[in-house]
Motif scaffolding. Sequence first.
Motif, short mmCIF file in Angstrom:
data_model
loop_
_atom_site.label_atom_id
_atom_site.label_comp_id
_atom_site.label_asym_id
_atom_site.label_seq_id
_atom_site.Cartn_x
_atom_site.Cartn_y
_atom_site.Cartn_z
N GLY A 47 0.78 -1.22 0.00
CA GLY A 47 0.00 0.00 0.00
C GLY A 47 0.81 1.28 0.00
O GLY A 47 0.30 2.33 0.40
N PHE A 48 2.06 1.23 -0.46
CA PHE A 48 2.87 2.45 -0.57
C PHE A 48 2.54 3.17 -1.88
O PHE A 48 2.16 2.55 -2.87
CB PHE A 48 4.36 2.11 -0.53
CG PHE A 48 4.85 1.66 0.83
CD1 PHE A 48 5.21 2.59 1.79
CD2 PHE A 48 4.94 0.31 1.13
CE1 PHE A 48 5.66 2.18 3.04
CE2 PHE A 48 5.38 -0.11 2.37
CZ PHE A 48 5.74 0.83 3.34
N HIS A 49 2.74 4.49 -1.89
CA HIS A 49 2.43 5.28 -3.08
C HIS A 49 3.38 4.98 -4.22
O HIS A 49 3.00 5.04 -5.39
CB HIS A 49 2.45 6.78 -2.74
CG HIS A 49 1.38 7.20 -1.78
ND1 HIS A 49 0.04 7.02 -2.06
CD2 HIS A 49 1.44 7.77 -0.55
CE1 HIS A 49 -0.69 7.47 -1.04
NE2 HIS A 49 0.14 7.93 -0.12
N ASP A 50 4.64 4.69 -3.89
CA ASP A 50 5.61 4.40 -4.94
C ASP A 50 6.74 3.53 -4.37
O ASP A 50 6.82 3.31 -3.16
CB ASP A 50 6.18 5.69 -5.54
CG ASP A 50 6.74 6.63 -4.49
OD1 ASP A 50 7.52 6.17 -3.63
OD2 ASP A 50 6.39 7.83 -4.52
N SER A 51 7.60 3.04 -5.25
CA SER A 51 8.66 2.13 -4.83
C SER A 51 9.71 2.82 -3.96
O SER A 51 10.34 2.17 -3.12
CB SER A 51 9.33 1.50 -6.06
OG SER A 51 9.87 2.49 -6.91
N ALA A 52 9.89 4.13 -4.13
CA ALA A 52 10.87 4.85 -3.31
C ALA A 52 10.46 4.84 -1.83
O ALA A 52 11.29 4.64 -0.94
CB ALA A 52 11.02 6.29 -3.81
N ASN A 53 9.16 5.04 -1.58
CA ASN A 53 8.67 4.99 -0.19
C ASN A 53 8.84 3.59 0.39
O ASN A 53 9.19 3.43 1.56
CB ASN A 53 7.19 5.40 -0.14
CG ASN A 53 7.01 6.90 -0.18
OD1 ASN A 53 7.82 7.64 0.38
ND2 ASN A 53 5.96 7.35 -0.83
N PHE A 54 8.59 2.57 -0.45
CA PHE A 54 8.77 1.20 0.03
C PHE A 54 10.23 0.94 0.39
O PHE A 54 10.53 0.36 1.43
CB PHE A 54 8.31 0.19 -1.01
CG PHE A 54 8.78 -1.21 -0.71
CD1 PHE A 54 8.20 -1.94 0.32
CD2 PHE A 54 9.85 -1.77 -1.40
CE1 PHE A 54 8.66 -3.22 0.63
CE2 PHE A 54 10.31 -3.04 -1.09
CZ PHE A 54 9.71 -3.76 -0.07
N ARG A 55 11.17 1.38 -0.50
CA ARG A 55 12.59 1.14 -0.24
C ARG A 55 13.04 1.79 1.06
O ARG A 55 13.81 1.20 1.83
CB ARG A 55 13.44 1.66 -1.41
CG ARG A 55 13.40 0.78 -2.65
CD ARG A 55 14.55 1.10 -3.58
NE ARG A 55 14.54 2.50 -3.99
CZ ARG A 55 13.88 2.97 -5.04
NH1 ARG A 55 13.16 2.15 -5.79
NH2 ARG A 55 13.95 4.26 -5.34
#
Length: 349
Positions: A324-332
């Motif tokens: 449920g993150f907005h983009d992969s950068a937030n997930f990383r």
Amino acid sequence: MSSTDNNWQMAAQGKWLENDSRFIPAHWYPALLVDLLERKGVDPNKTLRSTGIFYEDIAQGSLLTSPDQFDCIIGNAKKHFAVKDLSFIFGHTIYPGNLSSLSNAIMHCSNLEDFFDLFDNFYYELCPYLKLKPVKIEGYVGLEFQDAFGASPHRKFLIEAFMTACKSVIRWLAGRSFPWRFEFDYEQPGYIEEYEVHLSHKLYFSKPKTMFLVEGPYLNESWPNSSSVIYSQAISEFLRSEKRLKSESFVRLVTECIEENIKTPLDLENTASTFGLSTSTFKRKLKKHGVNFQRLIDDVRRSRAIYLIQHEKLNNEQLANFFGFHDSANFRRSFKRWTGKVPGDYRNQ
């Protein structure tokens, strides 16, 4: 009613076990460790110091103890008999043990499936300090070792002991060794030779979960000297004669709540309400077990993320979508906070 429904009913009614709940017979696991240390020349009074337990009470067979008290016994044992392989030596003494008719059931398992079923149905009797959960994963079967009562100061000791216990008794029952694969959710310890001697050379550290596994075809391989009749009778006798625990641990209930809502960030206040507790009381109970709400969320997400990377081969964008993150950068960034590493570090293992 499913086990999940039962667990939420327990939570709503405030029926759970905590680390100071006294439900473990002292003549089961505590007595085994105390007696082991006595054979090594350590006075039982030293092993039992600060526990509130007296050796004479253990011998009577009616005293119940808590996980906290066993943690204290382990701490005393490590202090007075400081050897690297104490946990493994203890593990070899655990099963079949003195577990009422369950010991008889262990001795008459017909195969691995019977053995795993015992842990599925009697986990708080057979391993009250950890939850051992049968798993099937990518052609392998085995047991996953989960924390039952939060952050035990002797977590590795417990994992080492009960992994050794399971491997040892299975080898005895089957009359042969199995090609086990051992996975641990912590880094390789400095005394790796003890793992190799007592467990296996197939050791894998920094994994998403702690498990011991074997290839699926071994699950139903028949064992000599077993008896399905005695196995069933022993279980029936235990159910008739012993008071069964119908509670789950508080920490496990909270963890399961997080696992079931892993794609949706949980609200502390609403989760506390599920347990019939105020936010402050809920936080205080978690602190009592050495954890906090955010840490449990991070641990669950860390474990699932590593699994999805290593087993499902998901890329960062797919993982961001899953959680449920907005983009992969937030997930990383979150993954780095959970693990101290970047996703690529786990893809390269």
